[in-house]
Design a protein around this motif. Structure first.
Motif, PDB file in Angstrom:
ATOM      1  N   HIS A  64       1.034  -0.962  -0.507  1.00  0.00           N
ATOM      2  CA  HIS A  64       0.350  -0.060   0.061  1.00  0.00           C
ATOM      3  C   HIS A  64       1.183   0.674  -0.506  1.00  0.00           C
ATOM      4  N   LYS A  65       1.317   1.216   1.270  1.00  0.00           N
ATOM      5  CA  LYS A  65       3.238   2.580   1.039  1.00  0.00           C
ATOM      6  C   LYS A  65       3.249   2.623  -0.357  1.00  0.00           C
ATOM      7  N   ALA A  66       4.081   1.413  -0.632  1.00  0.00           N
ATOM      8  CA  ALA A  66       4.446   1.738  -2.432  1.00  0.00           C
ATOM      9  C   ALA A  66       4.752   2.479  -3.184  1.00  0.00           C
ATOM     10  N   LEU A  67       3.064   2.332  -2.960  1.00  0.00           N
ATOM     11  CA  LEU A  67       2.241   2.724  -4.449  1.00  0.00           C
ATOM     12  C   LEU A  67       1.915   4.160  -4.023  1.00  0.00           C
ATOM     13  N   ALA A  68       1.190   4.310  -2.592  1.00  0.00           N
ATOM     14  CA  ALA A  68       0.745   5.284  -1.701  1.00  0.00           C
ATOM     15  C   ALA A  68       1.686   7.066  -2.084  1.00  0.00           C
ATOM     16  N   VAL A  69       2.814   6.493  -1.236  1.00  0.00           N
ATOM     17  CA  VAL A  69       4.023   7.531  -1.788  1.00  0.00           C
ATOM     18  C   VAL A  69       4.261   8.151  -2.823  1.00  0.00           C
ATOM     19  N   ASN A  70       4.314   7.019  -4.182  1.00  0.00           N
ATOM     20  CA  ASN A  70       4.608   7.403  -5.751  1.00  0.00           C
ATOM     21  C   ASN A  70       2.526   8.310  -6.356  1.00  0.00           C
ATOM     22  N   LEU A  71       1.902   7.769  -5.634  1.00  0.00           N
ATOM     23  CA  LEU A  71       0.178   8.080  -6.142  1.00  0.00           C
ATOM     24  C   LEU A  71       0.225   9.540  -5.683  1.00  0.00           C
ATOM     25  N   SER A  72       1.467  10.171  -4.461  1.00  0.00           N
ATOM     26  CA  SER A  72       1.025  10.723  -3.298  1.00  0.00           C
ATOM     27  C   SER A  72       1.790  12.139  -4.471  1.00  0.00           C
ATOM     28  N   ASP A  73       2.678  11.806  -4.851  1.00  0.00           N
ATOM     29  CA  ASP A  73       4.098  12.782  -5.891  1.00  0.00           C
ATOM     30  C   ASP A  73       2.890  13.552  -6.953  1.00  0.00           C
ATOM     31  N   LEU A  74       2.086  12.286  -7.810  1.00  0.00           N
ATOM     32  CA  LEU A  74       1.459  12.763  -8.788  1.00  0.00           C
ATOM     33  C   LEU A  74       0.469  13.777  -8.386  1.00  0.00           C
ATOM     34  N   ALA A  75      -0.511  13.466  -7.115  1.00  0.00           N
ATOM     35  CA  ALA A  75      -1.150  14.251  -6.889  1.00  0.00           C
ATOM     36  C   ALA A  75      -0.767  15.890  -6.081  1.00  0.00           C
ATOM     37  N   ALA A  76       0.653  16.251  -5.772  1.00  0.00           N
ATOM     38  CA  ALA A  76       1.134  17.109  -5.530  1.00  0.00           C
ATOM     39  C   ALA A  76       0.967  18.168  -7.030  1.00  0.00           C
ATOM     40  N   MET A  77       1.136  17.328  -7.966  1.00  0.00           N
ATOM     41  CA  MET A  77       1.027  17.864  -9.372  1.00  0.00           C
ATOM     42  C   MET A  77      -0.098  17.983  -9.980  1.00  0.00           C
ATOM     43  N   GLY A  78      -0.636  17.947  -9.874  1.00  0.00           N
ATOM     44  CA  GLY A  78      -2.438  17.729 -10.070  1.00  0.00           C
ATOM     45  C   GLY A  78      -2.295  16.982 -11.395  1.00  0.00           C
ATOM     46  N   ALA A  79      -1.666  15.619 -11.226  1.00  0.00           N
ATOM     47  CA  ALA A  79      -2.155  15.080 -12.054  1.00  0.00           C
ATOM     48  C   ALA A  79      -2.758  13.305 -11.634  1.00  0.00           C
TER      49      ALA A  79
END
Lengths: 315, 315
Positions: A64-79
């Motif tokens: 969960h965390k391994a994917l979530a931290v990457n999704l969080s970076d995408l969120a931070a860009m608005g992607a």
């Protein structure tokens, strides 16, 4: 079970199928179709046992965390999430572990519409690297756009993950909220819900992985400005107020909430749009000309922040 | 030196700048512009100390190989390299090591026109993960297109890397060619030169990372066909003929040459196009209906291949 049957059994189907995946797992590389009017956003993050998570962490939580931290970076860009690759290094091939890991990965991948398209599996120290790609139709929200007078927001409670880690490391006594703190540590929720609305208004955005002050400083440096924050407006667990140790909320890290700046003129609109989706965000301060000042509250009594820094490897 | 200054000093400039990199290292994620008429090819490979390379390997060679194995995957699809992300886990921050590593990485990145756009650096066991993306204007060359009667080619000498590894592990006495074998092991050259020509003619292609027989079997399975190979046509170091231990060439691995299939009608043209670039390739056999048979030579004396398998983690 060899490498190829392992990949076939646990990873070939992970996430809903997407029309733009022309070829997923199974050849030398994946083949993807791009959209004419969107750009791509790419990020990559590694989690290593005993560096990024305690050995006691379950396979499901690690995935969960391994994917979530990457999704969080995408969120931070608005992607918007699209595809990811996984490199999994495992000390040995344990089918129970792999089953839990892959099911948890698939659950979150499906939730956010991101598809596993390739990667690598090998024998070695437990380590997970995910590279995620998102799509962006509008402009990206960078760290560099904050303007004097913008309000600074965070998307949720800070400090819970750091409290859990301290309790796991016996640096702090466990209390009744330990389970919920541990959930914040192991199961961070990438704030794509917030990002999809806020991206239309925010001048700068970052995800909080290394601690509020350190990450906010990235925005301030990139935008060449300063900030004033009000501690009493930052959402945090009661325990932090009780023990009066604010480093958990200021530099604890692992929060994976978004921190973003919004010009005064958009504040009403962005809050209403978020409330319509039942999302609360917290106005914790303002962008200033320079420096970083932390006030206790509106009485403007300052607090020393010189000892609080974000987490840095090799720091 | 902390994580951020380390990234700034060693990795911010790696590879020539590209117009399609709208934003590289320094924000939450990179931002890329795609081309309207091309699809993307994505691959990811990890190298771990003592699993993929001996501890004695130099920083420059590790960097070279980490990027080369990914470029080799792009070559196998017929793609042109564009961008890559790097996750680097290091036991400690050693400036000499980082300097050699990053210079070697930059040299090869520049050579192949691929740009480092992001990634992750952390403290942990020595491990390098690279995710590389390439562009494809034509159709990809998959593993699944081989047809009955196609000739099977390899792009260069096989077995040298496996000989070097055996010598380093004291399983084989070092001879005068040890240095050149070690160069094959540590400095594989991704065959993008071959790929850029062959992609117009090949029906199937794969890069040889796990050994000829194992990797060819991926083509045979995906294309639902068989093959006959002639050992005396496979280019290999003389030492292998002397010691008559053909597992080095059949299943040794780490060759990073291309193996591809070409229909009879294109053979003259593809050979001429390659020769014009001074590139030699080797016709080692043919696609058959089913099975995999290895002949010693044209006298069609068969050899037992049941003991030769490609390298597999958890095998």
């Amino acid at each position: 079970m060899n490498e190829f049957s392992l990949i076939k059994q646990y990873f070939t189907q992970c996430g809903e199928s997407r029309d733009d995946v022309l070829l997923g797992i199974g050849d030398d590389a994946a083949l993807l179709q791009t959209q004419p009017n969107s750009s791509l956003v790419m990020t990559m993050d590694t989690l290593i046992e005993e560096v990024h998570f305690p050995s006691s962490t379950s396979a499901a939580d690690i995935a969960h965390k391994a994917l979530a931290v990457n999704l969080s970076d995408l969120a931070a860009m608005g992607a918007t999430p699209a595809w990811f690759l996984l490199s999994l290094s495992l000390p040995h091939s344990n089918e129970d572990w792999l089953s839990s890991f892959s099911q948890s990965l698939a659950r979150q991948a499906t939730q956010y519409g991101i598809k596993l398209i390739g990667g690598d599996t090998c024998k070695g120290p437990l380590s997970i690297t995910i590279q995620a790609t998102g799509m962006l139709e509008n402009k990206a929200v960078l760290r560099s756009g904050a303007q004097l007078g913008d309000h600074i927001f965070v998307s949720g409670t800070l400090g819970a993950a750091a409290l859990a880690l301290a309790m796991l490391q016996n640096k702090l006594d466990k209390n009744d909220d330990f389970e919920s703190f541990q959930q914040a540590l192991n199961l961070p929720q990438p704030r794509l819900d917030v990002s999809q609305i806020v991206k239309h208004y925010a001048t700068a955005m970052i995800d909080l992985s290394d601690g509020l002050l350190g990450d906010l400083e990235h925005i301030l440096k990139a935008s060449d400005c300063g900030a004033e924050l009000f501690l009493d407006r930052i959402p945090m667990p009661n325990l932090i107020h009780q023990i009066k140790d604010y480093h958990y909320v200021l530099s604890g890290g692992d929060d994976y909430e978004l921190c973003f700046t919004v010009p005064e003129r958009y504040i009403k609109e962005v809050k209403q749009s978020l409330l319509a989706q039942k999302i609360a965000v917290f106005d914790i301060g303002n962008i200033t000309q320079s420096g970083l000042t932390l006030y206790k509250g509106n009485d403007k009594q300052t607090m020393d922040i010189s000892t609080h820094q974000g987490f840095q490897h090799f720091g």
